[in-house]
Design a protein around this motif. Structure first.
Motif, PDB file in Angstrom:
ATOM      1  N   ILE A  95      57.698  65.435  15.160  1.00  0.00           N
ATOM      2  CA  ILE A  95      56.787  64.296  15.087  1.00  0.00           C
ATOM      3  C   ILE A  95      56.926  63.582  13.740  1.00  0.00           C
ATOM      4  O   ILE A  95      57.469  64.146  12.783  1.00  0.00           O
ATOM      5  CB  ILE A  95      55.318  64.726  15.309  1.00  0.00           C
ATOM      6  CG1 ILE A  95      54.843  65.719  14.239  1.00  0.00           C
ATOM      7  CG2 ILE A  95      55.145  65.305  16.714  1.00  0.00           C
ATOM      8  CD1 ILE A  95      53.364  66.057  14.302  1.00  0.00           C
ATOM      9  N   VAL A  96      56.414  62.373  13.696  1.00  0.00           N
ATOM     10  CA  VAL A  96      56.390  61.596  12.464  1.00  0.00           C
ATOM     11  C   VAL A  96      55.535  62.340  11.439  1.00  0.00           C
ATOM     12  O   VAL A  96      54.462  62.868  11.780  1.00  0.00           O
ATOM     13  CB  VAL A  96      55.797  60.190  12.732  1.00  0.00           C
ATOM     14  CG1 VAL A  96      55.570  59.423  11.444  1.00  0.00           C
ATOM     15  CG2 VAL A  96      56.686  59.419  13.689  1.00  0.00           C
ATOM     16  N   SER A  99      51.402  62.747  11.087  1.00  0.00           N
ATOM     17  CA  SER A  99      50.792  62.233  12.314  1.00  0.00           C
ATOM     18  C   SER A  99      50.160  63.349  13.144  1.00  0.00           C
ATOM     19  O   SER A  99      49.765  63.114  14.289  1.00  0.00           O
ATOM     20  CB  SER A  99      51.840  61.492  13.159  1.00  0.00           C
ATOM     21  OG  SER A  99      52.836  62.383  13.615  1.00  0.00           O
ATOM     22  N   THR A 102      46.692  62.716  14.975  1.00  0.00           N
ATOM     23  CA  THR A 102      46.816  61.732  16.054  1.00  0.00           C
ATOM     24  C   THR A 102      47.547  62.335  17.253  1.00  0.00           C
ATOM     25  O   THR A 102      47.113  62.190  18.399  1.00  0.00           O
ATOM     26  CB  THR A 102      47.595  60.495  15.554  1.00  0.00           C
ATOM     27  OG1 THR A 102      46.922  59.969  14.425  1.00  0.00           O
ATOM     28  CG2 THR A 102      47.731  59.439  16.623  1.00  0.00           C
ATOM     29  N   VAL A 103      48.650  63.035  16.972  1.00  0.00           N
ATOM     30  CA  VAL A 103      49.426  63.653  18.049  1.00  0.00           C
ATOM     31  C   VAL A 103      48.598  64.737  18.739  1.00  0.00           C
ATOM     32  O   VAL A 103      48.579  64.825  19.968  1.00  0.00           O
ATOM     33  CB  VAL A 103      50.763  64.216  17.514  1.00  0.00           C
ATOM     34  CG1 VAL A 103      51.473  65.051  18.567  1.00  0.00           C
ATOM     35  CG2 VAL A 103      51.657  63.084  17.029  1.00  0.00           C
ATOM     36  N   GLU A 150      54.531  58.666  17.986  1.00  0.00           N
ATOM     37  CA  GLU A 150      54.759  59.583  16.864  1.00  0.00           C
ATOM     38  C   GLU A 150      55.674  60.753  17.228  1.00  0.00           C
ATOM     39  O   GLU A 150      56.076  61.521  16.358  1.00  0.00           O
ATOM     40  CB  GLU A 150      53.422  60.143  16.349  1.00  0.00           C
ATOM     41  CG  GLU A 150      52.486  59.106  15.784  1.00  0.00           C
ATOM     42  CD  GLU A 150      51.605  58.426  16.848  1.00  0.00           C
ATOM     43  OE1 GLU A 150      50.802  57.558  16.468  1.00  0.00           O
ATOM     44  OE2 GLU A 150      51.730  58.760  18.051  1.00  0.00           O
TER      45      GLU A 150
END
Length: 174
Positions: A95-96, A99, A102-103, A150
Motif C-alpha cells: 500500500i501507499v 495510508s 484509510t486502507v 492506495e
C-alpha cells in the motif's frame, strides 16, 4: 447460566485504541482465559469452580480482563466451508506509505474479510478472506481490492485446508 454473561460482555474497543497499561496475568487469569478460549459460553459459576475461586472473584477477574482489553470479545468458531464459504485466501497487499488507516477502513467493509494485519516485510498488509467460491474471490481481488487507490499490488494465496488451533491442543509452553 448464559445470563451471567449479559452483565459481563462489554463493547469491543476499536482497533488501535488505548486502554489501561498492561498488567501481568497471574496463573488464575491465564486459566480463565484458557477456559474461555475453549468455551466462550462457559458460565461464571463453571469458570469459578474450575479455577477454584468464588463466583464473585471470577466475575471481577473476567470484568477486569475485559476492561483491560485482554478479552476483546466472545465469538463462535465457524467452519467456513459448512457455512457456505468454500474459498478462503490470504491476500498480501502493498500500500501507499502512511495510508494504513484509510486502507484498513476500506478492507473492514469488504464482504468476507475475516482478519486484517499491518505487517513488516515484503508486503504491508495481510488480509484473510472467506468467500462462497473462487469466482467471488476473483471479483473481490480484481474489482474491489485493486480499485482501492492506495493499494499498489496484491498477491493471493489460496487456502486448501485450515485448522483452528484449540488452546488445549497447542504445543506445551505456548
Amino acid at each position: 447460566m448464559a445470563d451471567d454473561w449479559e452483565q459481563v460482555v462489554a463493547p469491543v474497543p476499536a482497533a488501535g485504541s488505548t486502554g489501561p497499561p498492561a498488567r501481568p496475568l497471574d496463573p488464575i487469569d491465564r486459566d480463565i482465559l484458557r477456559i474461555l478460549q475453549t468455551d466462550g459460553r462457559a458460565s461464571i459459576r463453571s469458570v469459578a469452580e474450575r479455577v477454584h475461586v468464588s463466583r464473585a472473584n471470577a466475575y471481577a477477574r473476567i470484568n477486569r480482563l475485559i476492561d483491560d482489553g485482554v478479552i476483546r470479545g466472545f465469538s463462535a468458531r465457524v467452519n467456513h466451508e459448512r457455512a457456505g464459504h468454500g474459498a478462503s485466501a490470504y491476500i498480501t497487499l502493498k500500500i501507499v506509505q502512511n495510508s494504513w488507516r484509510t486502507v484498513r477502513e476500506q478492507l473492514q467493509a469488504l464482504p468476507g474479510a475475516a482478519h486484517i494485519a499491518l505487517v513488516s516485510g515484503d508486503f504491508d498488509v495481510l488480509l484473510l478472506v472467506h468467500t462462497p467460491d473462487n469466482r467471488t474471490l476473483r471479483e473481490l481481488v480484481l474489482t474491489k481490492l485493486q480499485s482501492i487507490p492506495e493499494v499498489l499490488s496484491t498477491r493471493t494465496l489460496l487456502v486448501f485446508e485450515e485448522t483452528d488451533l484449540d488452546p488445549d491442543h497447542r504445543a506445551p509452553g505456548r
